[in-house]
Structure formats: structure tokens, C-alpha cells
Design a protein around this motif. Structure first.
Motif, PDB file in Angstrom:
ATOM      1  N   LEU A  60       0.828  -1.204   0.000  1.00 42.96           N
ATOM      2  CA  LEU A  60       0.000   0.000   0.000  1.00 42.96           C
ATOM      3  C   LEU A  60       0.867   1.260   0.000  1.00 42.96           C
ATOM      4  O   LEU A  60       0.612   2.214  -0.750  1.00 42.96           O
ATOM      5  N   VAL A  61       1.893   1.261   0.831  1.00 45.92           N
ATOM      6  CA  VAL A  61       2.826   2.401   0.867  1.00 45.92           C
ATOM      7  C   VAL A  61       3.548   2.529  -0.465  1.00 45.92           C
ATOM      8  O   VAL A  61       3.690   3.647  -1.002  1.00 45.92           O
ATOM      9  N   ARG A  62       3.987   1.411  -1.010  1.00 45.95           N
ATOM     10  CA  ARG A  62       4.677   1.421  -2.304  1.00 45.95           C
ATOM     11  C   ARG A  62       3.773   2.002  -3.394  1.00 45.95           C
ATOM     12  O   ARG A  62       4.208   2.792  -4.226  1.00 45.95           O
ATOM     13  N   HIS A  63       2.508   1.609  -3.369  1.00 50.11           N
ATOM     14  CA  HIS A  63       1.537   2.086  -4.362  1.00 50.11           C
ATOM     15  C   HIS A  63       1.376   3.603  -4.301  1.00 50.11           C
ATOM     16  O   HIS A  63       1.418   4.280  -5.335  1.00 50.11           O
ATOM     17  N   HIS A  64       1.197   4.127  -3.107  1.00 54.23           N
ATOM     18  CA  HIS A  64       0.952   5.566  -2.956  1.00 54.23           C
ATOM     19  C   HIS A  64       2.210   6.399  -3.200  1.00 54.23           C
ATOM     20  O   HIS A  64       2.156   7.455  -3.845  1.00 54.23           O
ATOM     21  N   LEU A  65       3.359   5.928  -2.696  1.00 55.89           N
ATOM     22  CA  LEU A  65       4.586   6.703  -2.871  1.00 55.89           C
ATOM     23  C   LEU A  65       5.058   6.693  -4.319  1.00 55.89           C
ATOM     24  O   LEU A  65       5.567   7.702  -4.815  1.00 55.89           O
ATOM     25  N   ALA A  66       4.908   5.551  -4.987  1.00 58.03           N
ATOM     26  CA  ALA A  66       5.409   5.437  -6.358  1.00 58.03           C
ATOM     27  C   ALA A  66       4.735   6.427  -7.302  1.00 58.03           C
ATOM     28  O   ALA A  66       5.345   6.876  -8.272  1.00 58.03           O
ATOM     29  N   LYS A  67       3.498   6.776  -7.007  1.00 58.84           N
ATOM     30  CA  LYS A  67       2.795   7.726  -7.873  1.00 58.84           C
ATOM     31  C   LYS A  67       2.758   9.144  -7.290  1.00 58.84           C
ATOM     32  O   LYS A  67       2.130  10.030  -7.850  1.00 58.84           O
ATOM     33  N   SER A  68       3.467   9.326  -6.171  1.00 62.50           N
ATOM     34  CA  SER A  68       3.535  10.649  -5.555  1.00 62.50           C
ATOM     35  C   SER A  68       4.623  11.499  -6.206  1.00 62.50           C
ATOM     36  O   SER A  68       5.703  11.004  -6.531  1.00 62.50           O
TER      37      SER A  68
END
Length: 402
Positions: free
Chosen positions: A195-203
Motif C-alpha cells: 500500500l505504501v509502495r503504491h501511494h509513494l510510487a505515484k507521488s
């Protein structure tokens, strides 16, 4: 010729091939060359840009309808696929994979590793906190997700409580049985990482050109080695000398824990020497310590002042503060302590006390079954007591199971 996409954090292959007297000595001890082959370098580069494919794929499905799909995921995790309203292929595929242990898992070794862990008592907590965690903060690549998710501002005792709760969960007897806390905690942590990877990767705040992918394969593998290989090095320095059988079982335990966490098998070690090689590569896969190292190190050092001691509160807090600094100083140089914002002590007095105590007690346990049994029982009690010092009012936050 195709141009390699290499994150700025990773040094060139030519630089990683450099050798000096230190690398030559370490290569001799490890009985293998520390420097990577070009194929291994390419694999390292790929690992810095690779996540957890099975969980990341499942997360894409969850994000299609976050509230409902996450609820079904948690039902499958804590109750089983049979409790879902209907068959869900995405969940069925994922859980059938993680519910089937690899053929190489040896349950006898898993049990032996737990017994060894209990015998370590408070030593494991000191090494994991004051060596593994502090040393990890020296490598900014690990710190970036903490910064961008706001965890940098979270109290250090809550961060420790979360990690320690998971560690306690997975080191209980039969912890990885399907519905036991060790299994569910690990899969839940795996989900949070995705979940963190998902949000940070597109931040827009995440600098993928520098850092690669958030919580990538290599960084996760090094975290796994911090719990296994680094701990083995640390307890030896504190006077506990594991047998070959204990080492083999302990590494086997953490290999399976890493597999369940979603780390590719090629980054999970069977021998200490392999872990040493991967740790050596860390110095080339991370920039030098920065302000995040200072902030996290300083915050962790002051964690004892947040502990809920019931008696002689101020005295015990100050004593614990000095004890942990002493152990960190025993392992790290004055320069590294400065980069972590730590106060240098006159002497690493408490570490030397542990060393003398351990040599006496653990040598004696080799010749006394009663003493060995006492170390296991009392050691586990002390490990759980250590968790209560961190949790405070964060028990619910720290718990990674329902």
C-alpha cells in the motif's frame, strides 16, 4: 546497446569492483569474493526497482473498490477463503500461494530457531535496537518511506512497538501456522508495504530516479538480514557463541519469514557469508548518511524517556538511555554516532557488562541443562517485558493482527 536504467543511489559496477586490504580480508573470511559479478550487479539494480509482484497485483484489485475489497482481503486473511460471500479469484490465487510453504521448509529447524531466540533473552533486543536499527538509519534509502509517510514524526516508542509486536508474533511456537498471529501479522505487514509502495510510487514527492521503487526487493532483503545475520554478529560480539546447528536453524527461520514477507528467494540466504556479501553491497546502494539519519537516530536514542516505568521513573529512564547508548557505541564508531546525532559516552560500560555476563552464563549453559532451560524461559519473559516498555498506549496501533 541498451542503456541501463540505474537509480542514482547505486554506484557504478566499476566502483563496486574496487578492492583494498579490508575487502581482501573480508573476502578471505567469507571464503568468496565480496564484489558482485556483472550479472549480480544487474540483479541488484533490478531489485532496487522491483516490488512484491504477487501482493502488488492483489493490491491493484483491492484499489478498484478499496473499502469492499480490503474488507474481503481481511476476511480471507483472518478467517479464511471459506468465509467470503463467493469465490474471488484474486484472493484465491494469492492465498493459495502463501498458504503453501516451500518444499525446503524444515519444521524442526523452525522450532530450534525459536528455542535459540528465547535463549538470547534481552541480548536480542539490544542488538536489534542498538545495532541493526541504528545502523539501518545510516543508509538514507531505508529512511525515505518513513519521511514521506509521516512516520518520521511518529514517536520512536510507537515505531518500536509496531516492529517488536510483529517480532514477538512470529517467534511464538507454531507462529506461522495458517491462522496464528505470526502468519497473519506477516501478511498484513506485506499488505501495508504494498500500500505504501503504491501511494509513494505515484507521488510527486517520491524521487524514483534517485531511490528506485519504495520498499523494494533489495531494501526488504537487507531488513531481513538485519534480523538474522546482523543479530548473529551482534550476539557474538556480546559473548554468545552460537553453534553451527543454531546458526543454520536461525537463518532457515528467517529465510522462511522473508519468503512469507514477499522477498524473492535469491535474496534470502542459507549461509552467513552470503548475507555478509549483500551487506557489503549496501555501502554502494545507499548515499552517505544525511539529515534523516540524524533525525531518526536522535529520536530513537531518546525513546527511553517515553517509557512507562511504574517505579523510579526518571532514574530508570535515564539509566536505559545510557545503557542503549553504551551498546550502540560498542558497535559503532564515534563518527557514525555523530552522524546519528548520538551523545558519545566515556566508555561502552553496559556493553562490557553484557559481554562479561554472557560469557559466564552461556558458557555455563553448555554444561547445564537446567541453566539452559532457565535461559529459554526467562529469556522469553524478558523479551515480552521489553515490548511492554515500548507499547505504552500504542497497543492497538502496534498490533498487526485483528
Amino acid at each position: 546497446m541498451q542503456t541501463l536504467n540505474i537509480p542514482k543511489r547505486l554506484a557504478s559496477f566499476e566502483k563496486m569492483q574496487q578492492s583494498n586490504w579490508k575487502t581482501q580480508i573480508l573476502s578471505f573470511i567469507a571464503k568468496q569474493k565480496l564484489q558482485p559479478s556483472y550479472e549480480e550487479y544487474l540483479s541488484l539494480n533490478q531489485a532496487l526497482q522491483q516490488g512484491d509482484e504477487p501482493m502488488d497485483k492483489l493490491l491493484q484489485w483491492i484499489m478498484q473498490n478499496p473499502k469492499q475489497h480490503r474488507s474481503w482481503f481481511e476476511t480471507a486473511l483472518y478467517k479464511g477463503l471459506d468465509h467470503l460471500p463467493h469465490e474471488i479469484p484474486e484472493l484465491k490465487m494469492f492465498f493459495e500461494q502463501v498458504e503453501t510453504p516451500p518444499a525446503w521448509v524444515d519444521q524442526n529447524k523452525m522450532q530450534e530457531a525459536i528455542q535459540f531466540t528465547y535463549r538470547l533473552g534481552i541480548n536480542s533486543g539490544f542488538v536489534l535496537r542498538d545495532l541493526s536499527l541504528m545502523m539501518g538509519y545510516l543508509f538514507p534509502g531505508f529512511n525515505q518511506p518513513l519521511i514521506l509517510t509521516g512516520a518520521l514524526n511518529k514517536q520512536a516508542n510507537k515505531r518500536l512497538a509496531e516492529t517488536t509486536k510483529w517480532w514477538i508474533d512470529i517467534t511464538e511456537p507454531n507462529a506461522f501456522d495458517r491462522f496464528n498471529k505470526g502468519f497473519t501479522s506477516t501478511i498484513y505487514v506485506r499488505f501495508i508495504h504494498s500500500l505504501v509502495r503504491h501511494h509513494l510510487a505515484k507521488s510527486e514527492k517520491w524521487d524514483s530516479e534517485t531511490w528506485g521503487l519504495p520498499i523494494n526487493q533489495y531494501d526488504q532483503a537487507m531488513t531481513n538480514i538485519a534480523f538474522s545475520g546482523v543479530l548473529l554478529l551482534g550476539v557474538r560480539a556480546l559473548g554468545i557463541l552460537p553453534t553451527k546447528k543454531e546458526i543454520d536453524s536461525f537463518l532457515h527461520f528467517w529465510k522462511y519469514a522473508g519468503w512469507l514477507m514477499g522477498i524473492d528467494e535469491k535474496w534470502l540466504v542459507n549461509q552467513e557469508a552470503d548475507g555478509w556479501r549483500f551487506l557489503y553491497w549496501m555501502t554502494f546502494a545507499h548515499p552517505n548518511p544525511d539529515e534523516t539519519s540524524l533525525a531518526l537516530g536522535s529520536s530513537l536514542s531518546k525513546e527511553p524517556f517515553e517509557r512507562p516505568y511504574t517505579r523510579f521513573t526518571e532514574f530508570n529512564r535515564k539509566l536505559a538511555y545510557r545503557q542503549h547508548l553504551s551498546v550502540t557505541q560498542f558497535f559503532l564508531s564515534r563518527q557514525k554516532m555523530k552522524k546519528l546525532g548520538l551523545e558519545h559516552q566515556t566508555t561502552a560500560w553496559f556493553a562490557y557488562y553484557l559481554l562479561a555476563r554472557n560469557v559466564l552464563v552461556y558458557t555455563g549453559a553448555r554444561h547445564s541443562q537446567k541453566l539452559d532451560e532457565f535461559l529459554q524461559k526467562n529469556g522469553r519473559q524478558m523479551q515480552k517485558l521489553g515490548f511492554t516498555l515500548y507499547q505504552g498506549d500504542s497497543l492497538q496501533l502496534a498490533s498487526m493482527h485483528q
